[in-house]
Design a protein around this motif. Sequence first.
Motif, PDB file in Angstrom:
ATOM      1  N   VAL A  15       0.869  -1.176   0.000  1.00 57.75           N
ATOM      2  CA  VAL A  15       0.000   0.000   0.000  1.00 57.75           C
ATOM      3  C   VAL A  15       0.902   1.222   0.000  1.00 57.75           C
ATOM      4  N   GLN A  86      -3.193   0.729   5.316  1.00 59.50           N
ATOM      5  CA  GLN A  86      -3.921  -0.477   4.909  1.00 59.50           C
ATOM      6  C   GLN A  86      -5.415  -0.321   5.179  1.00 59.50           C
ATOM      7  N   GLN A  89      -6.901   2.170   2.649  1.00 63.87           N
ATOM      8  CA  GLN A  89      -7.041   1.577   1.316  1.00 63.87           C
ATOM      9  C   GLN A  89      -8.209   0.589   1.285  1.00 63.87           C
ATOM     10  N   ASP A  90      -8.317  -0.248   2.295  1.00 63.24           N
ATOM     11  CA  ASP A  90      -9.420  -1.217   2.359  1.00 63.24           C
ATOM     12  C   ASP A  90     -10.776  -0.508   2.373  1.00 63.24           C
ATOM     13  N   VAL A  92     -11.539   2.559   1.269  1.00 61.60           N
ATOM     14  CA  VAL A  92     -11.791   3.205  -0.022  1.00 61.60           C
ATOM     15  C   VAL A  92     -12.183   2.165  -1.072  1.00 61.60           C
ATOM     16  N   GLN A  93     -11.525   1.018  -1.064  1.00 58.95           N
ATOM     17  CA  GLN A  93     -11.879  -0.045  -2.016  1.00 58.95           C
ATOM     18  C   GLN A  93     -13.292  -0.551  -1.783  1.00 58.95           C
ATOM     19  N   ARG A  94     -13.709  -0.703  -0.504  1.00 64.27           N
ATOM     20  CA  ARG A  94     -15.081  -1.137  -0.208  1.00 64.27           C
ATOM     21  C   ARG A  94     -16.093  -0.116  -0.719  1.00 64.27           C
ATOM     22  N   ARG A  96     -15.690   2.083  -3.233  1.00 69.30           N
ATOM     23  CA  ARG A  96     -15.707   2.117  -4.705  1.00 69.30           C
ATOM     24  C   ARG A  96     -16.300   0.843  -5.300  1.00 69.30           C
ATOM     25  N   ALA A  97     -16.243  -0.257  -4.551  1.00 71.22           N
ATOM     26  CA  ALA A  97     -16.824  -1.515  -5.024  1.00 71.22           C
ATOM     27  C   ALA A  97     -18.291  -1.648  -4.592  1.00 71.22           C
TER      28      ALA A  97
END
Length: 188
Positions: A15, A86, A89-90, A92-94, A96-97
């Motif tokens: 990351v 970490q 990032q996790d 933000v990914q959740r 955006r998904a």
Amino acid sequence: ARALLGPEIERETRVKPTVTDFLLQAMADAIGGVPGLTDRLVDGPGGPARLPAASVDIGLVVAVPDGLMIPVLRDLAGRSLAEIAQARQDAVQRVRAGRLSAADSEPPAITLSNLGQGGADRFEAIISPGQSSILAVGRAHERVIARGGAIAIARGVHLTYSVDHRLIDGVRGASFLGLLAERIERGP
């Protein structure tokens, strides 16, 4: 600090740390120095009641195509920069998904809204329902300052802290901003 610590954290976690990660860590550290800063108002049988938080949880404003989402990064007090990067990032990914859980969207007491490289030098963020405060961070900019009796150029950001005055008065809000500024200047 990012240039110095970033490559090691990236090797360790895969990351790439961002300025937001440094801000989240500084906020988590500064929050501990101001009692009641993570309290929230909740509806109780006799009306609104102050609810102290069990941990330092910080919401993060994330832009999405139709607006904004605020996932919650849980229990950030004392966490390393790599752990915070970490977690950020996790989250933000959740977002955006489209995979936010109920725990992700439960309002935290405090939220960070960082414009990053784009946008205005300063802005005022709006406190979302259920939250007690929000920190708005304008884009990084250079400015002329006095340093050691001489003129110098420094990079900086404007911080604007909005609070629900039913929970946080101006003295405590200013105390938090002062601690946060000291922590940011000191570095990780």
